[in-house]
Scaffold this active site. Structure first.
Site, PDB file in Angstrom:
ATOM      1  N   CYS A   1       0.767  -1.407   0.055  1.00 42.51           N
ATOM      2  CA  CYS A   1       0.103   0.316  -0.030  1.00 42.51           C
ATOM      3  C   CYS A   1       0.894   1.614   0.230  1.00 42.51           C
ATOM      4  O   CYS A   1       2.075   1.042   0.303  1.00 42.51           O
ATOM      5  CB  CYS A   1      -0.395  -0.016   0.878  1.00 42.51           C
TER       6      CYS A   1
ATOM      7  N   CYS B   1       3.294   1.856   3.121  1.00 43.86           N
ATOM      8  CA  CYS B   1       4.437   0.949   2.635  1.00 43.86           C
ATOM      9  C   CYS B   1       5.007   2.142   2.140  1.00 43.86           C
ATOM     10  O   CYS B   1       6.699   1.777   1.768  1.00 43.86           O
ATOM     11  CB  CYS B   1       4.619  -0.394   2.062  1.00 43.86           C
TER      12      CYS B   1
ATOM     13  N   ASP C   1      -4.057  13.298 -28.343  1.00 49.78           N
ATOM     14  CA  ASP C   1      -3.199  12.613 -29.124  1.00 49.78           C
ATOM     15  C   ASP C   1      -4.143  13.061 -30.429  1.00 49.78           C
ATOM     16  O   ASP C   1      -5.639  12.535 -30.448  1.00 49.78           O
ATOM     17  CB  ASP C   1      -2.294  11.971 -29.165  1.00 49.78           C
TER      18      ASP C   1
ATOM     19  N   ASP D   1      -1.969   6.893 -27.533  1.00 49.39           N
ATOM     20  CA  ASP D   1      -1.965   6.613 -28.004  1.00 49.39           C
ATOM     21  C   ASP D   1      -0.070   5.819 -28.175  1.00 49.39           C
ATOM     22  O   ASP D   1       0.101   7.342 -29.456  1.00 49.39           O
ATOM     23  CB  ASP D   1      -2.470   6.372 -29.332  1.00 49.39           C
TER      24      ASP D   1
ATOM     25  N   ASP E   1       3.346   8.842 -25.893  1.00 48.54           N
ATOM     26  CA  ASP E   1       2.479  10.025 -25.035  1.00 48.54           C
ATOM     27  C   ASP E   1       1.979   9.007 -23.463  1.00 48.54           C
ATOM     28  O   ASP E   1       2.124   9.913 -22.713  1.00 48.54           O
ATOM     29  CB  ASP E   1       1.084   9.240 -25.219  1.00 48.54           C
TER      30      ASP E   1
END
Length: 813
Positions: A103, A106, A511, A710, A714
């Site tokens: 988590c 941690c 994009d 994409d 990116d």
């Protein structure tokens, strides 16, 4: 038979070329890490280790003899060579994998613990990938001491290795799934014994039968407590030893106390038991953590895929300008080396072309959808792929200095910088934890003074009635149902905060290629300049492009086939492709050229007519067809808009959200797509770094940014934005970095997803309101002794059921 690594026993990857001389024989290793460790073992005179061991290691731990571990193997220069970067003076930097991170607490614990060590200059942990970047002063602390400090607080660190990372991830998935299975199976079996007791009328069940039911439930609950719930108790104990109140502490305290009370009630045949509530609670918590684990590992695999974009070996010319070549590891290259890149191979380093002509696919690095022509003097980028002909180039940048490495660093840094949008439940629970424990303890102390016989049960009642079942389920229940509903709509949720961020986003950045458009070129318009018609001009172009796999060629052939424009009896001879220019050939004896206007115009030497020049200025990719007599036709090709792109932009505008386009494609092409969609804020010709800076400026101005992209280029901005959405056809890294993945081709799915996300956020608020009101009412009643533990368990279950039923309403949309 497949050969295994001589050091660790794992299967050898394809083309693994890591050798170590052990006892006079060349032994093959699976990776540079095993090679370095094996070399260190032999170098320290401990090669008897290999003769005396009777089994391979059964885990991804370093296979080391105890004597070498005592020497501090990770301080050995040969071991550090593969993963430690030298800084100024005695400064060092390393990338390590961390085991045991469950988590965000941690991550905080490890960072705080490490930065307090003398000599540690900085420690940054990427929660998604469990990667630690540690910087230290070698004069004050060694790497082995750093690893020992991590082990001292219950975690384990070791050098980053993609193969071992996947092995650890698989082990982690198996363990989590087994814990979830045991909890679920135990819950169902315990319910079988609890339901008859609940439904039995007073006096209808004899005490011995009821006691038998309790013992059966206890035995079935034991595996759930000792195995499935073990991580909660281990985490709580670690927090207590370090003087912290972690998020697992109330879970462990509530579950442990209720279990102990139930065991006592079973042993004494008095009071009530809560084995059914305990097993159900553990199962639901483990289910949520398993889903989180899967999303996190998907992200980690994406970053590793980017690391594998650079090849491991290269072809170096040893006597340039001669042709003798040698296959060498990329790590052994030096600036100034001359390399040969065959067609279909990846470029190993940044450099400059000194011989050859070809086309290179740079889509992973620049976002350019078309192959890029490369000639003598042009730059090559590490990680790009040569397509057509062999190239010779001189190495200018290696390793961490390459553009590929810069993008990889930007991906990890942006993931670290991502704004943490913690859920409302987490923000409330952070204050609720300590208050709950104090209230339960105060109640026990008061009743111990007033009526000692009731103190324990009232303590248990307070913990059980307010054990954060409803509170902790308020958000996950709604998000789980919404996740399934979004999945059916073609939106895959990969991060826990994605739905909340989607509902709150007010600025969507897109994009162009592969996002707003399909990434597939198509013929949009033809301008005939000669005597022949549209059909013949298109047929001539398709004939010239016969056999070519260039995207423009495929688009022209597809358009010709769709229009029925073919020259079945035509003969194509002397076909010749000129890199970056076009194609030339004779069709039925007539010399033709197809390609750029400059290339086609060289055949006849005539300027474009004025109407053709203005036609070209309207944008798109222009292809010219010409003969020795003059111009024949111009073709305009466009990348088709994705289905639903227009309605999505309209929906965003109606919802008061802004839309922008950031792309690496040409500004003219970007402007044309933006104009077709009515988007005013559009920028083309941007590098990944420029996109990153633009998103950063938007966020600093107060915008809640959702990035839709994409491609690997990116990935940095996908990681930086508050919400990142990747197209399902994009690269693995883009999908892994994204919070949402649009699996279909219709962008309209995103508009419907936004509406569902807003409704989900409303359901979350309703659940939190109910959970809060329930606790405000139930806790005082339990503290007053008016709620028995049995009734508290019923109230907890009922409140949880109401939360789940409210969340299930999201399935109706």
């Amino acid at each position: 038979m497949a050969e295994d690594c001589y050091h660790c026993g794992l299967p050898l990857p394809a083309r693994a070329d890591y050798l170590v001389d052990i006892a006079g024989a060349q032994r093959r290793m699976c990776c540079a890490g095993c090679q370095a460790v094996a070399s260190a073992i032999v170098g320290n005179g401990l090669d008897d280790y290999y003769r005396h061991r009777d089994a391979m290691p059964q885990s991804p731990r370093e296979a080391l003899p105890a004597a070498l571990a005592d020497l501090g193997v990770f301080d050995h220069p040969e071991v550090q060579k593969g993963f430690v970067k030298l800084g100024e003076g005695e400064q060092r930097e390393a990338s390590l994998m961390l085991d045991g991170i469950t988590c965000a607490a941690c991550v905080w614990l490890n960072e705080q613990h490490l930065t307090r060590q003398p000599g540690v200059l900085g420690a940054d942990i990427n929660y998604a990938t469990r990667r630690l970047r540690i910087r230290w002063d070698a004069r004050k602390i060694s790497l082995s001491q750093i690893i020992a400090a991590i082990a001292a607080i219950g975690y384990r660190a070791h050098p980053y290795d993609p193969a071992r990372a996947e092995e650890i991830a698989a082990r982690e998935r198996r363990a989590a799934l087994w814990r979830l299975f045991v909890a679920g199976f135990g819950m169902m079996q315990v319910m079988m014994y609890a339901v008859p007791v609940y439904l039995a009328e007073a006096g209808s069940m004899s005490p011995d039968i009821e006691q038998l039911m309790r013992w059966a439930a206890l035995l079935l609950t034991l595996p759930v407590m000792l195995y499935s719930a073990a991580p909660f108790f281990a985490s709580a104990w670690r927090d207590l030893r370090l003087g912290r109140v972690g998020m697992d502490l109330p879970v462990a305290l509530g579950v442990g106390t209720a279990f102990a009370a139930s065991v006592w009630a079973t042993l004494t045949a008095s009071g009530a038991v809560y084995f059914d509530s305990l097993t159900m609670f553990v199962f639901l918590l483990l289910g949520g953590r398993y889903l989180e684990l899967m999303g996190r590992q998907q992200a980690a695999r994406g970053v590793e895929n980017l690391a594998r974009a650079q090849p491991a070996v290269a072809l170096r010319l040893t006597d340039y300008p001669g042709s003798a070549e040698q296959r060498v590891a990329v790590a052994d290259l030096a600036v100034g080396d001359v390399l040969r890149v065959p067609p279909g191979s990846a470029v190993a380093a940044d450099g400059c072309v000194i011989a050859g002509e070809s086309e290179v696919d740079e889509a992973l690095l620049t976002g350019e959808s078309l192959p890029v022509a490369k000639r003598v003097g042009d730059r090559l980028i590490a990680g790009s792929v040569n397509i057509a002909s062999p190239l010779l180039f001189t190495v200018e940048k290696l390793g961490a200095a390459t553009r590929l490495a810069a993008i990889q660093r930007l991906v990890e840094r942006a993931a670290t910088e991502k704004p943490p949008l913690a859920s409302l439940a987490d923000r409330i629970a952070a204050r609720f934890v300590l208050i709950l424990i104090l209230l339960a303890a105060a109640s026990a102390a008061y009743w111990y003074a007033v009526d000692p016989g009731r103190a324990l049960w009232i303590f248990v009642a307070v913990l059980v009635v307010s054990c954060p079942c409803a509170l902790s389920l308020a958000t996950p229940a709604a998000l789980t149902v919404a996740t399934g509903a979004l999945s059916r709509r073609g939106l895959l949720v990969t991060r826990a905060h994605a739905i909340e961020a989607l509902a709150r986003a007010d600025h969507f950045v897109f994009d162009k290629t592969g996002t707003l458009t399909e990434g597939k070129l198509a013929l949009a318009q033809t301008l005939v300049l000669g005597a022949q018609g549209d059909a013949r001009a298109l047929a001539l172009a398709a004939t010239l492009e016969a056999g070519s796999e260039h995207p423009l060629a495929r688009a022209l052939r597809a358009a010709a086939a769709a229009a029925g424009a073919t020259l079945s009896s035509a003969q194509l001879t002397e076909q010749r492709a000129i890199t970056g220019c076009g194609v030339e050939g004779r069709v039925d004896g007539e010399l033709l050229r197809l390609g750029t206007t400059a290339f086609a115009g060289e055949l006849h030497g005539l300027a474009l007519p004025e109407r053709a020049a203005s036609w070209c200025a309207d944008g798109g990719s222009i292809v010219a067809l010409a003969s020795s007599a003059g111009w024949l036709a111009l073709f305009r090709l466009h990348d088709r808009l994705r289905p639903g792109a227009g309605p999505l932009i309209e929906a965003l505008r109606a919802a008061g959200c802004r839309a922008s386009v950031l792309s690496g494609d040409s500004p003219l092409a970007v402007a044309a797509v933006a104009a077709r969609l009515g988007i005013v804020d559009a920028f083309g010709g941007l590098s990944p770094e420029a996109k990153h800076d633009h998103i950063d400026r938007l966020q600093r101005s107060g915008a809640r940014v959702a990035m839709v992209g994409d491609g690997v280029n990116d990935a940095p901005v996908l990681a930086l934005a508050q919400l990142s959405i990747a197209m399902g056809g994009g690269t693995d890294l883009a999908r892994a970095q994204a919070d949402l993945v649009l699996m279909g081709e219709d962008l309209g799915q995103l508009a419907r997803g936004i509406a569902l996300a807003k409704k989900t956020l409303a359901v979350v608020r309703q659940n939190l309101l109910w959970a809060g009101a329930y606790n405000l009412l139930a806790i005082p009643l339990a503290m007053a002794g008016l709620v028995t533990p049995w009734l508290a368990g019923v109230g907890m279950s009922a409140s949880s059921l109401l939360v789940v039923l409210n969340a299930l309403r999201l399935q109706e949309d």
